[in-house]
Every structure is written in structure tokens, then in C-alpha cells.
Design a protein around this motif. Structure first.
Motif, short mmCIF file in Angstrom:
data_model
loop_
_atom_site.label_atom_id
_atom_site.label_comp_id
_atom_site.label_asym_id
_atom_site.label_seq_id
_atom_site.Cartn_x
_atom_site.Cartn_y
_atom_site.Cartn_z
N ALA A 63 -0.99 -43.13 28.80
CA ALA A 63 0.29 -43.48 28.17
C ALA A 63 0.83 -42.37 27.28
CB ALA A 63 0.14 -44.77 27.35
N THR B 60 2.46 -39.76 29.70
CA THR B 60 3.39 -40.25 30.72
C THR B 60 4.82 -39.88 30.38
OG1 THR B 60 1.96 -42.13 31.26
CG2 THR B 60 4.27 -42.30 31.90
N GLN B 61 5.55 -39.39 31.37
CA GLN B 61 7.00 -39.18 31.23
C GLN B 61 7.66 -40.47 31.72
OE1 GLN B 61 7.87 -35.61 33.47
NE2 GLN B 61 7.37 -34.29 31.74
N TRP B 62 7.95 -41.34 30.76
CA TRP B 62 8.31 -42.72 31.10
C TRP B 62 9.59 -42.80 31.93
CZ3 TRP B 62 4.74 -46.22 30.64
CH2 TRP B 62 3.69 -46.00 29.73
N LYS B 63 10.56 -41.97 31.63
CA LYS B 63 11.81 -42.03 32.38
C LYS B 63 11.58 -41.66 33.84
CE LYS B 63 16.56 -40.29 32.40
NZ LYS B 63 17.55 -39.41 31.71
N SER C 106 8.74 -41.59 35.50
CA SER C 106 7.83 -42.54 36.14
C SER C 106 8.54 -43.85 36.46
CB SER C 106 6.62 -42.81 35.21
OG SER C 106 5.85 -41.64 35.06
N GLY C 107 9.46 -44.26 35.58
CA GLY C 107 10.25 -45.47 35.84
C GLY C 107 11.11 -45.32 37.08
N PHE D 110 2.61 -51.26 34.44
CA PHE D 110 3.44 -50.13 34.00
C PHE D 110 4.47 -50.58 32.96
CE2 PHE D 110 7.40 -47.71 34.50
CZ PHE D 110 6.95 -46.46 34.17
N GLU D 111 5.16 -51.66 33.25
CA GLU D 111 6.20 -52.14 32.33
C GLU D 111 5.61 -52.57 30.99
OE1 GLU D 111 9.38 -51.92 32.59
OE2 GLU D 111 9.23 -51.02 34.58
N LYS E 104 4.64 -49.51 29.10
CA LYS E 104 5.87 -48.86 28.63
C LYS E 104 6.38 -49.53 27.36
CE LYS E 104 10.56 -47.75 30.23
NZ LYS E 104 11.50 -47.87 31.38
N TYR F 169 3.99 -48.76 24.50
CA TYR F 169 4.10 -47.37 24.07
C TYR F 169 5.32 -47.18 23.17
CZ TYR F 169 4.85 -42.35 24.20
OH TYR F 169 5.06 -41.05 23.83
#
Length: 411
Positions: A141, A144-147, A149-150, A189-190, A193, A196
């Protein structure tokens, strides 16, 4: 009436119509009020319709069309031909339909084999999507590059929907198992996210509070001008370890912090410019002092050499500071002269009588007295918060203390 038609059916006086199958008559209907030929022709047309359906089925089988659909049509025709209300060679139609059964079965087998390949391909694609989703869900986490990865997770879901819509139908057990894994990865994942960013928000609030305090201190230092530079550097170190805030808040706080630093360093630059003029003049004086110091010859008269050195040292202290880039050079030269005199004195002490002790004690006393005065001057400079005087007194004190240690070591 043609003989070919008479052989498959007849019409009685009441216009009842019969079909003849294997020498056995079966009534197929009645058509009153018309000539017998018309009554028979009506049921012959029904036979023609059935024959046309059989012919079309034969053509579709020859073209190897959809096996499941062909099988349904063949089954319906077989049922329709059991006792159809039609007059014609019904047995031949039954034979023709029956002859299609192995061909349709072969097409079904081919379709099954093809479906196996398509199912395997569909399962492989779905498995690939699931593995990719699990890899995204199992990322660290903190890294992670959340954008991005989303976006990738959304693409995987769209691919899943497309395969489900247009791909081969896979066994329910396999489909449910893969969907469960895929759905679990999306949920994981959600959830990660949300956690985080919830933690990031809390961390951001702490960082923001720290930076607000740092900015306030920095802005307060502006009033000190150049004297605030050292403290500002400490605040800069604190800023680097305070963490980041979300949104534009960090940029706005940095802009205020930097503006304070620019003001402080601007004042320092002006102060340094003024001091550099003064220090340049001091350098000229100290270079002359060094020339005089290097002329001292302790090998001829150590007492006179010490006297001359004391005079040089006194002039040196009064001369003031020099530019930083010349500090080491000038200090090394004056220290070399001091070392030369000190070494000669040590040699003289080794050769002199006990009276040297008295002289040594006198030097120690003088140095101790000088150190005491310098300590008082340093304390007074610190109390007045005069940075220049504090630094000058500290340097002079350090030099006297070093000289005292040498004198004591030699006595």
C-alpha cells in the motif's frame, strides 16, 4: 389425377381424405363442398410444405450451420412426420430426416470440440484477468500508485464483462470460482485504497500542523534579518522531515516558508556584502602581521621572540575577521609562527636552568589571566547577543587555551 399422387392417398364420397402408408390407409382430414381433386390437392400441398422443410434442413446440414439449432429442427420434423395431416411419400420424408441424424450428431461433436477450445481460451483469459487483479490487490500500500492501479482495475473489469458477453460460455462452477477471486481482489483493492487514504489524511493533518508551526517560526525570524539564518536552516531540516500534506496546502505553506527564507537570506547577503568589505580590509592588515610574525627568530633570543609573538598575537586579535575563503590560509600561517616559537621555547627549556620554570609560570599566569578576561568578554558578548563579538571572543579564547596547554605540557 396423376398416378404418382393416387398411390399415396384417396378421397371417399364424403370428401374424407386418406393417406396410404405401406398399404395401410389413415384418414388425414375432410374437405367438404369441393371436388375430390381439390380436397386431395389441399393435403398434398401440406405434404409439399413438409417436404420443403426437410429439403431446407438438408441444405442447412450440408452447410454445417449451428448444430444445436439443426437438432431442434430435426426433432420437430420427426415429431411432425409421425402422423401428419398430409398426403404424399411420408415414409421417404421420415427416412430423409432420419438420415440427417448422424450428420447432425457429427456437427454437434465438432461443435463440442470447438467449444472445448473456446471454453479453454475463455477460461485462460478470465484467469489472466484474475491473476492481474490479484497482483494489483496484493501491492504494498505504501508503494502503490493508486490512481494508475485504479484505472488498471477498471480496465480489467471491462475486459471481464466483454469476455462474459461475447466469449464462449464456460461451466458455471469454473465461472463462479474465477469471479469470486476477481471480485475478492477488487474488494480488497478498494478497501486498502480507502484505508490508505484515510491514514494519509490523518498523517497529512499532523504534517500540516507541523508545517504551520514551522512557517510561523520562519516568519518570526524575518525580523532578525541575517541573525536568523542559522535558525532558519534548522527549520529547513525540520521541514524536510515533517511529511507531506494533501492537495495544494503543501505548496501554499512552502511558498510562505520560502518567502521567509528569501527575506532572511536577502538580509544576510546584504550583511555579508558589508562584512566582506570590512573583512577584506582586515585581511590586508593580517597579511602584514603575518609578514612581521614570520620575521621572528626564536633561535637567537627566545624571550624576545615570545615578546614579539605576544605583540603579534595582540595585533592579530585586534585586526578582526577575514573572508571565509582566506580564514584557513591566514590561520595556518600565524599558527606556523606560533609553533616555531613554541618549539624553540621547548628546546630552550630543556637546556635552561630552573629559572625557566619561573618564566614558564609567569607565562602560564599571563595566559590564565588573559583566558579569564576572554571568558568574561565571551560571557558579556553572549549576554548582549552580539554574534560578531561572541565569535571573536570564542576564537581568541580557544587560541589562548591551546597555548596554555602547550605551556603547561612543557613546564
Amino acid at each position: 389425377m396423376p398416378a404418382s399422387q393416387i398411390s399415396f392417398g384417396r378421397v371417399d364420397d364424403a370428401n374424407n381424405v386418406f393417406v396410404i402408408e405401406g398399404g395401410v390407409e389413415r384418414q388425414v382430414g375432410q374437405y367438404p363442398g369441393v371436388p375430390a381433386a381439390d380436397a386431395l390437392a389441399y393435403f398434398e400441398r401440406k405434404f409439399a410444405d413438409l417436404e420443403a422443410q426437410v429439403r431446407i434442413l438438408e441444405q442447412r446440414v450440408a452447410k454445417k450451420l449451428e448444430a444445436a439449432s439443426l437438432k431442434k429442427v430435426a426433432s420437430k420434423l420427426a415429431a411432425d412426420l409421425k402422423e401428419p395431416a398430409a398426403v404424399g411419400d411420408i415414409a421417404d420424408l421420415r427416412r430423409r430426416v432420419s438420415n440427417l441424424d448422424p450428420k447432425i450428431a457429427a456437427l454437434t461433436a465438432e461443435k463440442t470440440e470447438a467449444n472445448k477450445e473456446h471454453i479453454a481460451e475463455a477460461l485462460a483469459k478470465r484467469t489472466e484477468i484474475v491473476v492481474a487483479a490479484e497482483a494489483i490487490a496484493n501491492q504494498d500500500a505504501t508503494k502503490t500508485q493508486w490512481k494508475n492501479s485504479g484505472v488498471e482495475m477498471t480496465k480489467l473489469f471491462e475486459q471481464w464483462q466483454q469476455i462474459q458477453k461475447s466469449g464462449a460460455k464456460v461451466p458455471k462452477a469454473d465461472a463462479d470460482s474465477l469471479w469470486k477471486r476477481f471480485s475478492s481482489s477488487r474488494t480488497k483493492f478498494e478497501t486498502a485504497k480507502r484505508h490508505y487514504f484515510a491514514g494519509l489524511d490523518a498523517t497529512s493533518k499532523v504534517a500540516k500542523a507541523k508545517k504551520n508551526d514551522i512557517v510561523a517560526q520562519a516568519e518570526a525570524l524575518v525580523a532578525k534579518g541575517a541573525d536568523g539564518a542559522a535558525d532558519y536552516r534548522k527549520l529547513l531540516d525540520a521541514w524536510k522531515t515533517s511529511g507531506r500534506t494533501q492537495g495544494k496546502a503543501d505548496d501554499l505553506l512552502w511558498a510562505r516558508f520560502k518567502a521567509a527564507g528569501d527575506a532572511i537570506y536577502g538580509a544576510k547577503a546584504e550583511s555579508d556584502a558589508i562584512e566582506n568589505v570590512e573583512y577584506a580590509a582586515n585581511l590586508v592588515v593580517k597579511l602584514e602581521i603575518i609578514k612581521d610574525a614570520e620575521k621572528i627568530d626564536p633561535t637567537k633570543d627566545i624571550a624576545e621572540a615570545k615578546k614579539q609573538l605576544q605583540a603579534v598575537q595582540s595585533r592579530w586579535e585586534k585586526a578582526g575577521r577575514v573572508p571565509k575563503e582566506k580564514l584557513r590560509e591566514t590561520e595556518d600561517k600565524i599558527r606556523a609562527v606560533e609553533a616555531k616559537v613554541r618549539k624553540a621555547e621547548e628546546e630552550h627549556w630543556r637546556k635552561s636552568d630552573p629559572a625557566a620554570k619561573a618564566r614558564s609560570n609567569d607565562v602560564i599566569a599571563q595566559l590564565e589571566e588573559s583566558i579569564a578576561k576572554l571568558e568574561s568578554q565571551l560571557a558579556a558578548a553572549k549576554a548582549s547577543k552580539d554574534a560578531k563579538k561572541t565569535e571573536a571572543a570564542a576564537e581568541a579564547l580557544k587560541a589562548r587555551q591551546a597555548w596554555l596547554e602547550v605551556v603547561k605540557a612543557a613546564s
